[in-house]
Structures are given as C-alpha cells and as structure tokens.
Design an enzyme around this catalytic site. Sequence first.
Site, PDB file in Angstrom:
ATOM      1  CB  CYS A  17      84.246   6.521  25.090  1.00 59.96           C
ATOM      2  SG  CYS A  17      83.317   5.330  24.155  1.00 59.96           S
ATOM      3  N   PRO A  18      81.180   6.496  26.480  1.00 53.70           N
ATOM      4  CG  PRO A  18      79.052   5.507  26.230  1.00 53.70           C
ATOM      5  CD  PRO A  18      80.258   5.543  27.136  1.00 53.70           C
TER       6      PRO A  18
END
Lengths: 78, 184
Positions: A17-18
Amino acid sequence: MTTLEIAQRVDAKGLSCPMPIVKTAQAMKALTTGQLLEVLATDPGSVKDFEAWAKSTGNPVVESGAEAGVYRFVLQHK
Amino acid sequence: MTLTLEAPADAPVAAPQAAPTDDGAVQHHDILLIDYSGELEKVWATMLLASTAGAMGVQCKVFVTFWGLLAFVKDSRRITGKNWMQKMMSFMQRPGISHRKLSKMNFMGMGPWMMGQLAKQQKNASPKELLEIAQSMGVEFIPCQMTMDMYGLTRDDLIEGMGEPVGAATVIGLMSEGWSPLFI
C-alpha cells in the site's frame, strides 16, 4: 473465466500500500473509455482498496478473483 | 426534575450520503492535509495519504508549515537561513525529506535506517518516492510563508513544483469552503 480483451496489464505483485493503487491509476491514464486494465497484486489489503478506488474514480471492477495468493482485478476505464 | 432533550426540528437526521455524479463516480470532498510535523513517521503518513488521494482522483492540497516544511527543503541543502540563529537551526535539524528523524527510537539514525531497510524488504515506497508520485498526480504542496520567513528559506531552497507560499487565511478559507482538513 470469461475471456476479456485486456488492453493493459499491471503487475503489482509484492508491492504494498498504496503502490498497487498508484500503479493502477497511472496505467489507467493511458487507456480510453471502455478499455480494460488487468491488475495482479499480492497485498491482501488491495481487495478492499480496489473497491474503494473503483467507487471513488468511477472506473468499475468488472472481474476479480484470487488464485494462489495472487489477487486479480479487471478494471474498466469509465 | 426530568429533562428531555429534543433535537431541534431542523437538525439533520443523518450525515448526508455521498451522492454519485452523472458519470458514476462518487462526489468527492476535497482534502486538505496540514503537514505540521517534521518527523519521519508523520512525513511518511502525509505522503502516503497525499499520493493515495492523487491516485484516487480526489483533489488534495497539502499545506506545509513549521517543522513539516523542513521535509520540503532540497536534500542537497545543508545549512539554510540568513542569520546565525537560522543557520544554527538548520545545523541542529538537517532539512530535506531524506534526513527526517523518528520522534521515538531514533538512536542516532539507527531507527530511520532500520525503517528504511524494512520498507525496502516490504517494497514500501519511501516518503521521497511518494512525494514525487503525489506531485505527478496533481497534489499541490503549498509552503507556509511565515515558516519560510522564520527559517530564512527562499523558494530556491525548496524542492521544485511547490505552490505559491500562503498564510493561515488561505488554509481557513479552504476549510470554510468545505475542504476536509487533516492535521498531521
């Protein structure tokens, strides 16, 4: 599995992430309306994240699934 | 005595739901991040949220103020400022996004180094990478004029692509216009 005509593929396996979302957003920019983008990811959080991304950007998830720890999403350019 | 609390007649029943626009996307609230802290963990969180907002097509501005601004000085700058006190400040806390310290467990740089190694193992993007992604996705980073004056920083000391320096009135103005603020 249906055979879809994939215009572009993003390999986000191993990314956390991200980055899967970021790579997807970057790849989607190069596509046009109706074209399909296939994303492969291994981040378990990406399942919910792709839902949120699709809802927020309006580019729908047309197919999703998981196989051997790899999540696959097919997204359509709105 | 019993006291009955009643909601006023004009009180909203529930929070308004985000209404989908014509093209199917959810109507966005613009997001205003206030990057106040200069520690590695706070800067990292700010960059993560900013780059994600960019990727999600949400309009996002980041107001960079006080210690937060230190992360937006070019990494190559070592001593900044005009007078001895400003120069001393930059000597004591090295500016630049690659030179941020952890607020806890810094251990003379061991903490940030280990965080960096773990992030690499996990293929996490560094704050610097996330900053570049956020900028490329249209997130605007706005420096605080007052903080620039305090540290004696010029536009040339700051990284490329930053917005015009502004003050608190601009921030309050955006909030009052409905930008959702987050203070980090």
